[in-house]
Design an enzyme around this catalytic site. Structure first.
Site, mmCIF file in Angstrom:
data_model
loop_
_atom_site.group_PDB
_atom_site.id
_atom_site.type_symbol
_atom_site.label_atom_id
_atom_site.label_comp_id
_atom_site.label_asym_id
_atom_site.label_seq_id
_atom_site.Cartn_x
_atom_site.Cartn_y
_atom_site.Cartn_z
ATOM 1 N N THR A 66 -33.105 76.105 39.023
ATOM 2 C CA THR A 66 -33.544 74.550 38.814
ATOM 3 C C THR A 66 -33.028 73.786 37.603
ATOM 4 O OG1 THR A 66 -35.278 72.965 39.445
ATOM 5 C CG2 THR A 66 -35.730 74.859 37.987
ATOM 6 N N LYS A 70 -28.557 73.760 37.240
ATOM 7 C CA LYS A 70 -28.212 73.860 38.765
ATOM 8 C C LYS A 70 -26.318 73.821 38.814
ATOM 9 C CE LYS A 70 -31.419 72.365 41.823
ATOM 10 N NZ LYS A 70 -31.800 71.208 42.906
ATOM 11 N N ASN A 91 -28.309 76.151 43.848
ATOM 12 C CA ASN A 91 -29.750 76.497 43.836
ATOM 13 C C ASN A 91 -30.282 77.689 44.080
ATOM 14 O OD1 ASN A 91 -29.694 76.347 46.340
ATOM 15 N ND2 ASN A 91 -31.567 74.887 46.865
ATOM 16 N N ASP A 107 -30.132 73.111 49.320
ATOM 17 C CA ASP A 107 -30.947 71.807 49.215
ATOM 18 C C ASP A 107 -30.502 70.696 50.588
ATOM 19 O OD1 ASP A 107 -32.178 72.207 46.830
ATOM 20 O OD2 ASP A 107 -30.717 71.268 45.579
ATOM 21 N N GLY A 133 -29.957 56.284 45.191
ATOM 22 C CA GLY A 133 -29.636 57.312 44.334
ATOM 23 C C GLY A 133 -28.323 57.998 44.406
ATOM 24 N N GLY A 135 -27.626 60.812 41.967
ATOM 25 C CA GLY A 135 -27.655 62.030 41.232
ATOM 26 C C GLY A 135 -27.317 63.634 42.003
ATOM 27 N N ALA A 137 -29.140 65.337 43.728
ATOM 28 C CA ALA A 137 -30.084 65.503 44.986
ATOM 29 C C ALA A 137 -29.274 64.548 45.982
ATOM 30 C CB ALA A 137 -31.446 64.834 44.647
ATOM 31 N N ARG A 158 -28.505 52.766 40.649
ATOM 32 C CA ARG A 158 -28.559 51.825 39.310
ATOM 33 C C ARG A 158 -27.426 51.748 38.546
ATOM 34 N NH1 ARG A 158 -32.657 53.978 34.685
ATOM 35 N NH2 ARG A 158 -31.396 55.518 35.003
ATOM 36 N N ARG A 162 -21.700 55.767 39.353
ATOM 37 C CA ARG A 162 -21.942 57.272 39.730
ATOM 38 C C ARG A 162 -21.738 57.184 41.235
ATOM 39 N NH1 ARG A 162 -27.233 60.298 37.726
ATOM 40 N NH2 ARG A 162 -26.708 62.221 37.598
ATOM 41 N N TYR A 224 -42.299 64.517 45.980
ATOM 42 C CA TYR A 224 -43.305 64.885 46.765
ATOM 43 C C TYR A 224 -44.507 65.145 45.866
ATOM 44 C CZ TYR A 224 -42.013 69.393 44.497
ATOM 45 O OH TYR A 224 -41.584 70.245 43.671
HETATM 46 P P1 ATR Z 1 -31.271 64.607 40.716
HETATM 47 O O1 ATR Z 1 -30.563 65.921 40.362
HETATM 48 O O2 ATR Z 1 -32.942 65.081 41.034
HETATM 49 O O3 ATR Z 1 -30.832 63.801 41.615
HETATM 50 P P2 ATR Z 1 -30.336 62.986 38.296
HETATM 51 O O4 ATR Z 1 -29.007 63.670 38.689
HETATM 52 O O5 ATR Z 1 -30.843 63.095 37.070
HETATM 53 O O6 ATR Z 1 -31.505 64.109 39.299
HETATM 54 O O7 ATR Z 1 -30.366 61.739 39.155
HETATM 55 C C1 ATR Z 1 -31.628 61.036 39.005
HETATM 56 C C2 ATR Z 1 -31.331 59.781 39.816
HETATM 57 O O8 ATR Z 1 -32.641 58.723 39.896
HETATM 58 C C3 ATR Z 1 -30.251 58.951 39.532
HETATM 59 O O9 ATR Z 1 -29.844 58.218 40.853
HETATM 60 C C4 ATR Z 1 -30.678 57.917 38.546
HETATM 61 O O10 ATR Z 1 -30.062 56.573 38.535
HETATM 62 P P3 ATR Z 1 -28.883 56.504 37.376
HETATM 63 O O11 ATR Z 1 -27.576 57.343 38.013
HETATM 64 O O12 ATR Z 1 -28.420 55.125 37.068
HETATM 65 O O13 ATR Z 1 -29.380 57.187 36.174
HETATM 66 C C5 ATR Z 1 -32.013 57.548 39.207
HETATM 67 N N1 ATR Z 1 -32.901 56.994 38.398
HETATM 68 C C6 ATR Z 1 -33.744 57.500 37.377
HETATM 69 N N2 ATR Z 1 -34.690 56.635 36.674
HETATM 70 C C7 ATR Z 1 -34.202 55.479 37.358
HETATM 71 C C8 ATR Z 1 -34.537 54.323 36.944
HETATM 72 N N3 ATR Z 1 -35.575 53.892 36.099
HETATM 73 N N4 ATR Z 1 -34.273 53.073 37.946
HETATM 74 C C9 ATR Z 1 -33.201 53.495 38.853
HETATM 75 N N5 ATR Z 1 -32.797 54.448 38.959
HETATM 76 C C10 ATR Z 1 -33.413 55.518 38.256
#
Ligand code: ATR
Length: 277
Positions: A66, A70, A91, A107, A133, A135, A137, A158, A162, A224
């Protein structure tokens, strides 16, 4: 007479104390009367490779991986499944008898099983899927949706760059829209997925305007904790079918448990209770 070695498995992360996986696997081990153990291991990046290479010598048959390891474990693995390569993260590791380490990413499988269980009427052909999002996930979710045959995936993040990198990796079925436009693309969606950490306990709320949500749309949140996020509450009020994120956690664990302990576990209400307990 030599006794069979007791199989060991666990989860490596940092921090890892919050992980639900030990309760979950422990529940399955007890339920199926399997002699084995599953433990949480807090390991730094610096020690990661040394620890992973030592585990098989101690009787470990595999581990879950985790945050934040990862991606890094792909450099340690000898064989990586296509889906883990595409997602760029693993994972689940399997320690083989021949000494090799196999890496997989379950996942996306967990996401799809949870979706199919919670929204059995939803079909990949029903219309665009909106993914919030971009990231790690989101990569797993987009890979799963893409595999299932969803032709149009609207991705918003955001940090737009990315999201554009994901489109470059997954192809033209992914269409990127600005984060400020997220509320405007919900109206025509058959499925909406929150893959961001927004709405999680201790994190800011998801502030995307939700008044465009239509009755009949399926809305699912990977968050969750809490089980019913604001997104899911508002979607329910709008007449959407809602699917919480706990099931993804439970289902992603199934292939690993089966490989390590030789029994395919069932995900049911008792499993949910065990993971929450
Ligand atoms: P994971 O592996 O769980 O997807 P991650 O790679 O850190 O974790 O991705 C987190 C996601 O949440 C990203 O899409 C992030 O947006 P950014 O790419 O702009 O960072 C989003 N996220 C986290 N905090 C945020 C916030 N305050 N507002 C908008 N998006 C947010």
């Amino acid at each position: 007479m030599t006794e069979a070695r007791i199989p060991l498995a666990g989860v490596i992360g940092s921090p890892v104390a919050h992980s639900r996986s030990p309760q979950l696997h422990g529940h399955w081990l007890r339920t199926y009367g399997i002699q084995g153990f599953y433990i949480p291991m807090d390991v730094t990046r610096q020690d990661l490779e040394r620890v992973i290479r030592t585990l098989p010598l101690m009787g470990f048959v595999g581990i879950n991986v985790t945050v934040p390891h990862k991606e890094d474990v792909l450099e340690i693995a000898d064989k990586i499944t296509d889906r883990a390569t595409l997602i760029g993260a693993a994972n689940t590791l399997i320690f083989r008898h021949d000494g090799t380490i196999h890496a997989d990413n379950t996942d996306g499988y967990g996401f799809m099983e949870n979706l199919r269980g919670g929204a059995p009427d939803w079909q990949p052909e029903d219309g665009p899927a909106v993914v919030l999002g971009a990231g790690g996930a989101a990569r797993a979710v987009i890979a799963a949706l893409s595999d299932a045959g969803v032709a149009n995936i609207i991705l918003t993040n955001r940090t737009r760059a990315r999201a554009e990198r994901l489109r470059d990796d997954f192809g033209q079925r992914v269409q990127v829209v600005d984060w400020v436009q997220a509320g405007n693309v919900l109206e025509n969606a058959s499925l909406v997925v929150n893959t961001t950490s927004l709405g999680m306990t201790g994190q800011p709320e998801l502030r995307v305007p939700l008044d465009g949500l239509q009755a009949g749309t399926v809305v699912t949140d990977l968050v969750y904790a809490p089980l019913k996020t604001r997104l899911l509450c508002e979607a329910e009020q709008a007449g959407c079918t809602v699917v919480d994120g706990l099931g993804m956690l439970l289902h992603q664990a199934v292939p690993g448990f089966e490989r390590w302990f030789g029994h395919r576990p069932t995900v049911d209400d008792a499993t949910r209770a065990a993971a929450l307990g």
